[in-house]
Design a protein around this motif. Structure first.
Motif, PDB file in Angstrom:
ATOM      1  N   THR A   9      28.689  18.881  37.929  1.00  0.00           N
ATOM      2  CA  THR A   9      27.780  18.045  37.140  1.00  0.00           C
ATOM      3  C   THR A   9      27.111  17.041  38.059  1.00  0.00           C
ATOM      4  N   LEU A  10      25.795  16.999  38.037  1.00  0.00           N
ATOM      5  CA  LEU A  10      25.075  16.011  38.830  1.00  0.00           C
ATOM      6  C   LEU A  10      25.141  14.669  38.103  1.00  0.00           C
ATOM      7  N   PRO A  11      25.480  13.579  38.815  1.00  0.00           N
ATOM      8  CA  PRO A  11      25.812  12.302  38.178  1.00  0.00           C
ATOM      9  C   PRO A  11      24.591  11.491  37.758  1.00  0.00           C
ATOM     10  N   ASP A  12      23.757  12.067  36.911  1.00  0.00           N
ATOM     11  CA  ASP A  12      22.549  11.385  36.456  1.00  0.00           C
ATOM     12  C   ASP A  12      22.377  11.638  34.966  1.00  0.00           C
ATOM     13  N   PRO A  13      22.681  10.637  34.118  1.00  0.00           N
ATOM     14  CA  PRO A  13      22.544  10.844  32.672  1.00  0.00           C
ATOM     15  C   PRO A  13      21.103  11.077  32.232  1.00  0.00           C
ATOM     16  N   GLY A  14      20.150  10.708  33.091  1.00  0.00           N
ATOM     17  CA  GLY A  14      18.743  10.908  32.743  1.00  0.00           C
ATOM     18  C   GLY A  14      18.184  12.236  33.168  1.00  0.00           C
ATOM     19  N   LEU A  15      19.018  13.098  33.727  1.00  0.00           N
ATOM     20  CA  LEU A  15      18.551  14.386  34.238  1.00  0.00           C
ATOM     21  C   LEU A  15      18.367  15.378  33.093  1.00  0.00           C
ATOM     22  N   ARG A  16      17.125  15.803  32.865  1.00  0.00           N
ATOM     23  CA  ARG A  16      16.858  16.783  31.800  1.00  0.00           C
ATOM     24  C   ARG A  16      15.520  17.477  32.079  1.00  0.00           C
ATOM     25  N   GLN A  71      33.662  17.719  42.886  1.00  0.00           N
ATOM     26  CA  GLN A  71      32.902  16.884  41.962  1.00  0.00           C
ATOM     27  C   GLN A  71      32.821  15.450  42.456  1.00  0.00           C
ATOM     28  N   GLU A  72      33.925  14.923  42.968  1.00  0.00           N
ATOM     29  CA  GLU A  72      33.924  13.548  43.486  1.00  0.00           C
ATOM     30  C   GLU A  72      32.974  13.402  44.667  1.00  0.00           C
ATOM     31  N   SER A  73      32.936  14.422  45.519  1.00  0.00           N
ATOM     32  CA  SER A  73      32.039  14.394  46.675  1.00  0.00           C
ATOM     33  C   SER A  73      30.575  14.414  46.234  1.00  0.00           C
ATOM     34  N   VAL A  74      30.247  15.304  45.290  1.00  0.00           N
ATOM     35  CA  VAL A  74      28.871  15.384  44.785  1.00  0.00           C
ATOM     36  C   VAL A  74      28.470  14.066  44.129  1.00  0.00           C
ATOM     37  N   ASP A  75      29.400  13.443  43.392  1.00  0.00           N
ATOM     38  CA  ASP A  75      29.110  12.156  42.749  1.00  0.00           C
ATOM     39  C   ASP A  75      28.728  11.100  43.777  1.00  0.00           C
ATOM     40  N   ARG A  76      29.394  11.094  44.926  1.00  0.00           N
ATOM     41  CA  ARG A  76      29.108  10.079  45.948  1.00  0.00           C
ATOM     42  C   ARG A  76      27.799  10.335  46.681  1.00  0.00           C
TER      43      ARG A  76
END
Length: 336
Positions: A246-253, A188-193
């Protein structure tokens, strides 16, 4: 007597080829601007493959098993091959590999921004395979239909291998997600970066891209930056759900009306800084490439000397054979 067509006729023939979606080949006439655009794009692509060996190569000696080491070695070797295919395609446009290398090492030609980010954990090897190579596939599959023949033909094999790399990366992350809490947190940390830098790989928004419109008009590119970015997001979200990250984008929908995912805007100021040379690893990547180039000088010199010696030997043998065929003994045989 052969008549050389006037330039308007050559331009018309070039335009007709592009309009038919046919291929321009190295011996065909092409506008200087088309040639320069191809050199810039193909060289940047080749440089990206060569520089792209570094982030993952960093983990070859620290892979957790012999199997993982073999996989990573094979992938880095593939990337070297991709760079060589692309340099060869670029050479058909009249520029030498030595010139292209000099342009890279002097900073006058660029490579993909994504390779200026560090690989801080082994999970990054999987994330690069899944996300970075996944983005590369979205970008490069249409290039199999690019208007320049040698580039399009090189891309066929490259895309097949990139597809395999993407599956390898996804398999590695899936294995880690089935492991310990620490391994899942590492993924998850890697995907976030990497998520936002990966979205930047497609280039700036269409409205801010100085080259896209003309490249598409010439058939060099088949899709715009924003089209490719949207395609990648639509493809990746279901994969992330299956993976359990979880992809780190709160606007993703999901947008039912558009039939696509909505997503946030990358930090284009960060992108500009990385392109300018101010990314986390810009200096390190080029310094490493310069050192490798300098340390390998003796190999290039030895190979050149060997080739020259072999050419001289063949020339001498051919000359001796020609002299033997026309010498006194040969003439005497003819007389008899």
């Amino acid at each position: 007597m052969t008549t050389i067509p006037a330039e308007p006729d050559l331009q018309a023939a070039f335009d007709a080829t592009i309009d038919r979606h046919d291929r321009i080949e190295p011996r065909d006439w092409m506008p200087d601007a088309y040639r320069k655009t191809l050199v810039r794009q193909i060289a940047q692509h080749a440089h990206s493959e060569i520089i792209g060996m570094q982030p993952e190569g960093n983990w070859i000696g620290r892979a957790p098993s012999l199997r993982r080491k073999a996989i990573l070695l094979a992938k880095v070797q593939d990337e070297a091959g991709h760079g060589l295919y692309l340099y060869s395609a670029c050479e058909t446009l009249g520029v030498s590999r030595a010139e292209l290398t000099d342009l890279l090492l002097s900073g006058r030609q660029k490579y993909s921004s994504i390779f200026n980010y560090p690989t801080l954990s082994y999970a990054d090897v999987g994330t690069i395979g899944w996300l970075v190579d996944g983005a590369a596939i979205c970008n490069q599959v249409p290039l199999c239909r690019t208007s320049y023949g040698p580039y399009g033909r090189a891309m066929i094999r490259i895309c097949k291998e990139e597809s395999f790399h993407q599956r390898q990366g996804y398999e590695l992350l899936m294995t880690m997600m089935r492991g310990t809490d620490e391994q899942r947190a590492m993924v998850q940390e890697s995907v976030d970066r990497f998520w936002w830098p990966v979205l930047m790989m497609f280039g700036p928004p269409d409205a801010q891209s100085p080259n896209s419109a003309q490249s598409m008009a010439w058939g060099i590119k088949r899709n715009s930056n924003d089209e490719l970015r949207q395609k990648f997001v639509d493809m990746t979200v279901p994969q992330a759900e299956a993976l359990g990250v979880t992809l780190p984008d709160p606007g993703l929908r999901w947008n039912e009306e558009r039939g696509h995912y909505d997503f946030g805007e990358p930090d284009w100021q960060e992108f500009a800084a990385v392109i300018r040379g101010d990314g986390p690893c810009n200096a390190q990547r080029l310094a490493h490439r310069r050192a490798a180039h300098e340390e390998g000088a003796w190999v290039r010199e030895a190979a050149t000397a060997f080739a020259e010696r072999e050419a001289a030997a063949r020339e001498s043998a051919a000359r001796e054979q020609a002299e033997g065929a026309s010498g006194p003994a040969a003439r005497e045989g003819v007389a008899r």
